[in-house]
Design a protein around this motif. Sequence first.
Motif, mmCIF file in Angstrom:
data_model
loop_
_atom_site.group_PDB
_atom_site.id
_atom_site.type_symbol
_atom_site.label_atom_id
_atom_site.label_comp_id
_atom_site.label_asym_id
_atom_site.label_seq_id
_atom_site.Cartn_x
_atom_site.Cartn_y
_atom_site.Cartn_z
ATOM 1 N N ARG A 59 0.827 -1.203 0.000
ATOM 2 C CA ARG A 59 0.000 0.000 0.000
ATOM 3 C C ARG A 59 0.865 1.259 0.000
ATOM 4 O O ARG A 59 0.610 2.208 -0.739
ATOM 5 C CB ARG A 59 -0.902 -0.035 1.226
ATOM 6 C CG ARG A 59 -1.939 1.058 1.291
ATOM 7 C CD ARG A 59 -2.877 0.742 2.438
ATOM 8 N NE ARG A 59 -3.763 1.834 2.708
ATOM 9 C CZ ARG A 59 -4.025 2.285 3.927
ATOM 10 N NH1 ARG A 59 -3.454 1.731 4.979
ATOM 11 N NH2 ARG A 59 -4.872 3.270 4.120
ATOM 12 N N TYR A 60 1.905 1.242 0.815
ATOM 13 C CA TYR A 60 2.771 2.406 0.882
ATOM 14 C C TYR A 60 3.597 2.544 -0.397
ATOM 15 O O TYR A 60 3.827 3.660 -0.873
ATOM 16 C CB TYR A 60 3.692 2.322 2.096
ATOM 17 C CG TYR A 60 4.274 3.673 2.474
ATOM 18 C CD1 TYR A 60 3.531 4.575 3.225
ATOM 19 C CD2 TYR A 60 5.538 4.046 2.055
ATOM 20 C CE1 TYR A 60 4.038 5.821 3.554
ATOM 21 C CE2 TYR A 60 6.059 5.289 2.381
ATOM 22 C CZ TYR A 60 5.307 6.174 3.135
ATOM 23 O OH TYR A 60 5.812 7.414 3.456
ATOM 24 N N LEU A 61 4.015 1.431 -0.963
ATOM 25 C CA LEU A 61 4.760 1.483 -2.218
ATOM 26 C C LEU A 61 3.889 2.034 -3.344
ATOM 27 O O LEU A 61 4.387 2.702 -4.252
ATOM 28 C CB LEU A 61 5.286 0.100 -2.582
ATOM 29 C CG LEU A 61 6.363 -0.472 -1.658
ATOM 30 C CD1 LEU A 61 6.825 -1.831 -2.168
ATOM 31 C CD2 LEU A 61 7.550 0.479 -1.533
ATOM 32 N N LEU A 62 2.589 1.773 -3.285
ATOM 33 C CA LEU A 62 1.673 2.359 -4.268
ATOM 34 C C LEU A 62 1.658 3.876 -4.124
ATOM 35 O O LEU A 62 1.662 4.606 -5.126
ATOM 36 C CB LEU A 62 0.269 1.789 -4.083
ATOM 37 C CG LEU A 62 -0.826 2.372 -4.980
ATOM 38 C CD1 LEU A 62 -0.492 2.183 -6.452
ATOM 39 C CD2 LEU A 62 -2.182 1.727 -4.651
ATOM 40 N N LEU A 63 1.657 4.359 -2.878
ATOM 41 C CA LEU A 63 1.718 5.803 -2.658
ATOM 42 C C LEU A 63 3.012 6.377 -3.223
ATOM 43 O O LEU A 63 3.004 7.450 -3.855
ATOM 44 C CB LEU A 63 1.615 6.113 -1.164
ATOM 45 C CG LEU A 63 1.856 7.575 -0.773
ATOM 46 C CD1 LEU A 63 0.790 8.471 -1.374
ATOM 47 C CD2 LEU A 63 1.899 7.731 0.739
ATOM 48 N N VAL A 64 4.126 5.693 -3.017
ATOM 49 C CA VAL A 64 5.407 6.154 -3.546
ATOM 50 C C VAL A 64 5.354 6.242 -5.072
ATOM 51 O O VAL A 64 5.837 7.206 -5.674
ATOM 52 C CB VAL A 64 6.547 5.224 -3.083
ATOM 53 C CG1 VAL A 64 7.854 5.579 -3.771
ATOM 54 C CG2 VAL A 64 6.716 5.298 -1.561
ATOM 55 N N ALA A 65 4.756 5.229 -5.702
ATOM 56 C CA ALA A 65 4.642 5.230 -7.163
ATOM 57 C C ALA A 65 3.748 6.374 -7.632
ATOM 58 O O ALA A 65 4.056 7.042 -8.634
ATOM 59 C CB ALA A 65 4.097 3.888 -7.641
ATOM 60 N N VAL A 66 2.649 6.612 -6.931
ATOM 61 C CA VAL A 66 1.761 7.722 -7.293
ATOM 62 C C VAL A 66 2.492 9.050 -7.153
ATOM 63 O O VAL A 66 2.371 9.944 -8.004
ATOM 64 C CB VAL A 66 0.497 7.693 -6.412
ATOM 65 C CG1 VAL A 66 -0.277 9.004 -6.525
ATOM 66 C CG2 VAL A 66 -0.399 6.525 -6.801
ATOM 67 N N ASN A 67 3.257 9.192 -6.080
ATOM 68 C CA ASN A 67 3.978 10.450 -5.883
ATOM 69 C C ASN A 67 4.986 10.693 -6.995
ATOM 70 O O ASN A 67 5.266 11.844 -7.350
ATOM 71 C CB ASN A 67 4.692 10.441 -4.532
ATOM 72 C CG ASN A 67 5.283 11.791 -4.202
ATOM 73 O OD1 ASN A 67 4.582 12.795 -4.098
ATOM 74 N ND2 ASN A 67 6.600 11.850 -4.054
ATOM 75 N N LEU A 68 5.506 9.630 -7.572
ATOM 76 C CA LEU A 68 6.462 9.783 -8.673
ATOM 77 C C LEU A 68 5.829 10.528 -9.845
ATOM 78 O O LEU A 68 6.510 11.294 -10.547
ATOM 79 C CB LEU A 68 6.970 8.413 -9.116
ATOM 80 C CG LEU A 68 8.113 8.389 -10.126
ATOM 81 C CD1 LEU A 68 9.331 9.109 -9.575
ATOM 82 C CD2 LEU A 68 8.469 6.943 -10.484
ATOM 83 N N THR A 69 4.536 10.339 -10.054
ATOM 84 C CA THR A 69 3.863 11.060 -11.144
ATOM 85 C C THR A 69 3.857 12.564 -10.855
ATOM 86 O O THR A 69 3.999 13.374 -11.773
ATOM 87 C CB THR A 69 2.422 10.560 -11.339
ATOM 88 O OG1 THR A 69 1.603 10.928 -10.216
ATOM 89 C CG2 THR A 69 2.390 9.052 -11.513
ATOM 90 N N PHE A 70 3.667 12.937 -9.581
ATOM 91 C CA PHE A 70 3.716 14.354 -9.222
ATOM 92 C C PHE A 70 5.141 14.899 -9.333
ATOM 93 O O PHE A 70 5.336 16.068 -9.675
ATOM 94 C CB PHE A 70 3.189 14.552 -7.797
ATOM 95 C CG PHE A 70 1.707 14.429 -7.678
ATOM 96 C CD1 PHE A 70 0.874 15.487 -8.032
ATOM 97 C CD2 PHE A 70 1.123 13.266 -7.210
ATOM 98 C CE1 PHE A 70 -0.508 15.373 -7.918
ATOM 99 C CE2 PHE A 70 -0.249 13.141 -7.097
ATOM 100 C CZ PHE A 70 -1.074 14.204 -7.457
ATOM 101 N N VAL A 71 6.126 14.069 -9.024
ATOM 102 C CA VAL A 71 7.526 14.501 -9.125
ATOM 103 C C VAL A 71 7.856 14.865 -10.567
ATOM 104 O O VAL A 71 8.442 15.921 -10.844
ATOM 105 C CB VAL A 71 8.475 13.408 -8.606
ATOM 106 C CG1 VAL A 71 9.930 13.816 -8.840
ATOM 107 C CG2 VAL A 71 8.243 13.143 -7.124
ATOM 108 N N PHE A 72 7.501 14.007 -11.506
ATOM 109 C CA PHE A 72 7.759 14.302 -12.917
ATOM 110 C C PHE A 72 7.058 15.599 -13.319
ATOM 111 O O PHE A 72 7.626 16.416 -14.046
ATOM 112 C CB PHE A 72 7.303 13.149 -13.798
ATOM 113 C CG PHE A 72 8.340 12.085 -13.989
ATOM 114 C CD1 PHE A 72 9.393 12.276 -14.868
ATOM 115 C CD2 PHE A 72 8.277 10.888 -13.299
ATOM 116 C CE1 PHE A 72 10.360 11.308 -15.056
ATOM 117 C CE2 PHE A 72 9.239 9.907 -13.469
ATOM 118 C CZ PHE A 72 10.288 10.109 -14.353
#
Length: 242
Positions: A59-72
């Motif tokens: 679940r937390y890794l999914l949040l990390v992956a989602v945040n990567l979209t905001f980082v880009f």
Amino acid sequence: MAGGGTGSLRLLVALNGVSYVVATVLLATWRPAPAVAPAEVAAPAEEAGGYRAVLRDRRYLLLVAVNLTFVFGSMILSMLLAVYLTEGLHREAWVAGSLLVLNGLQVVLTGNLVAGRLERFRPTRVLAAASLLNALAFGAFALVAAAPGWAVLAALHAAMFLYNLAETMATPFREELSVSLADPGLRGRYLAVYQLSWNIGQAVAPALLTLLLGRGAAWPWLFLLVLSLAAVPGLLRLERDR
């Protein structure tokens, strides 16, 4: 900077150096009063398990992956916008400057207001809405290349307004979600893994966005649009798992 030549650039660098000196003095002379937390609300000690426990938390890794979209998406200000305007749209450099000024003013002046109005909503819903706004903004940036000359400036500033609004919506709620989903006993390691999404995105974005821009002015924006749309089902999945 665009009109003053190298003299203006040197002045800007010098003023930036002075600002760091001022910041150093302020930090060196800052003496905050020590806060003593009551025993019953003291922060829990770090539990055993290390990063393996974090990496097993899907679940937390999914949040990390989602945040990567905001980082880009956040990297367009420093790595894409000016090059896109000058090389892709053949516009003057001051246009990029005006968009950056709009970003700074809008975020500073409306950030608290927007966050206050949205605090009654779930963070996942706010972030999903921000992702959709980002997708809309990136789509608008991509379409500017096909706009008639008289409409380009207005279209660019409208797209920037949407992007800024998404930024003011997302920033506080991303951080809140990263803390709330972390295991209190391993919060330090959880947040370290969360920070990796920023490190990875900032390392990969320059080469990737430049490669896409070399293939066509619209390609980086279409890539960011797809990323933003992909974040929405991920955020809704986080909400269902709560």
